[in-house]
Design a protein around this motif. Structure first.
Motif: not given
Length: 373
Positions: A246-252
């Motif tokens: 789910g972290d892959w949704r973050k630009v960073k």
């Protein structure tokens, strides 16, 4: 021993799974690209400063390019590529020709034109996805339309109520500004809550609507009564891959993955591919080089300290030997690792990508303070 039917092109295979594999250098960061239409100065321009913006451009186009250099209080882009294409939006020919020019350079964030059409957005999406499939780390910043792109390499701004001192601002016109912001963010930071002080109004949303839109993969802005700012730096990804996070949704997080991808691609292609005998010792040199950069990323706030690793991939190497008809039953682990593998180099590396501090829960106990007074 089995004989391969085709050797094809040299293969550079990079994969990321939920734990964040593959990692190493990106000696450059912070390149934005802006596309404008103009009858003058057509072509690709490399701008290290806003003073280099072609004077022949129309005033409105010059202002759009100027915005890309602004960045934020967290940093500015180190370079802006200006792509000037012919006026007219009856078809996508001019845009497609311009994108061919962009393929010759390395770009981190690409802004759609301020007057981008639906057909051009489709071309931009397809081009971005094709480039990323080749391990080129461009991310597209574009306006949101009727359906999300659902892609971690595509950032979609969904704003219809933007205003500045001169009046209404379209989401498309703000894409160059955002590309510059994202390109200028240091590795250990995110763009969440970066302010855009020139904006006086954003799309009105309740807190629940903001959460819903962010979860839908939309980049939105909020206004805290003093300034406008990015509500949460997310891309358009909503469908998480089977081996994804789910972290892959973050630009960073995606930027961290792309830093690693950039290093692996450029290091292997430019410094190793075809340049060294494929011996165990030379493989270990590459392993050491990759690990050194992983450890640098740990100090830069991209990877969690102490969790990075890099080694020759025993399992893949063993499977390759089996596929070549090599009898492996009596080989020790070390003998497998040192076995000659033709032109193939199998490396396993990874680390844990670190997010920025964005969510806080602070307990203030007034009773305790009174008791201590």
């Amino acid at each position: 021993m089995a004989t391969p039917t085709s050797i094809g092109l040299p293969k550079l295979q990079i994969a990321f799974e939920a734990a964040a594999q593959a990692t190493a250098n990106r000696a450059k960061k912070g390149y934005a690209a802006v596309i404008v239409r103009d009858a003058e100065a057509q072509g690709l321009h490399k701008l290290s400063s806003a003073t280099l913006i072609p004077a022949a451009l129309g005033a409105a186009n010059q202002a759009l390019v100027q915005q890309a250099f602004l960045g934020s209080d967290r940093g500015e882009p180190s370079l802006v590529y200006l792509l000037v294409i012919a006026p007219g939006t009856s078809d996508t020919t001019a845009l497609e020709a311009g994108l061919k020019l962009l393929e010759a350079v390395s770009v981190d964030y690409l802004a759609a034109p301020a007057d981008v059409t639906d057909d051009e957005l489709e071309v931009l999406n397809e081009w971005t996805q094709a480039q990323r499939a080749l391990y080129r780390t461009v991310k597209l910043v574009r306006p949101y339309k009727t359906a999300g792109s659902d892609d971690m390499g595509i950032i979609e701004l969904d704003e219809t109520g933007l205003k500045d001192a001169s009046g209404s601002v379209t989401a498309s016109a703000l894409c160059g500004r955002l590309a510059g912001i994202f390109a200028g963010i240091p590795m250990g930071m995110s763009a969440t809550y970066v302010s855009l002080p020139e904006l006086t109004a954003v799309t009105a949303r309740t807190s629940a609507e903001q959460t819903t839109d962010i979860d839908a993969g939309k980049l939105i802005l909020l206004h805290d009564g003093q300034k406008a700012k990015i509500a949460r730096a997310v891309n358009s990804l909503t469908t998480i891959p089977t081996n994804g996070s789910g972290d892959w949704r973050k630009v960073k997080i995606v930027e961290g993955m792309d830093l690693i991808t950039y290093f692996l691609r450029t290091t292997i292609e430019d410094s190793y591919l075809g340049q060294y005998p494929n011996t165990y010792d030379n493989k270990q040199l590459l392993v050491a080089y990759i690990l050194e950069y992983l450890q640098y990323l740990e100090t830069a706030g991209v990877l969690n300290p102490g969790e990075s690793f890099c080694e020759i991939d025993y399992d893949r190497q063993l499977n390759w030997l089996k596929s070549q008809g090599v009898e492996v039953a009596d080989l020790t682990r070390q003998e497998v690792l040192e076995y000659q593998t033709g032109s193939w180099v199998f490396i396993r590396c990874g680390g844990r990508l670190v997010d920025a501090q964005e969510d806080f829960e602070v307990l203030f106990n007034a009773a305790t303070l009174r008791a201590a007074a």
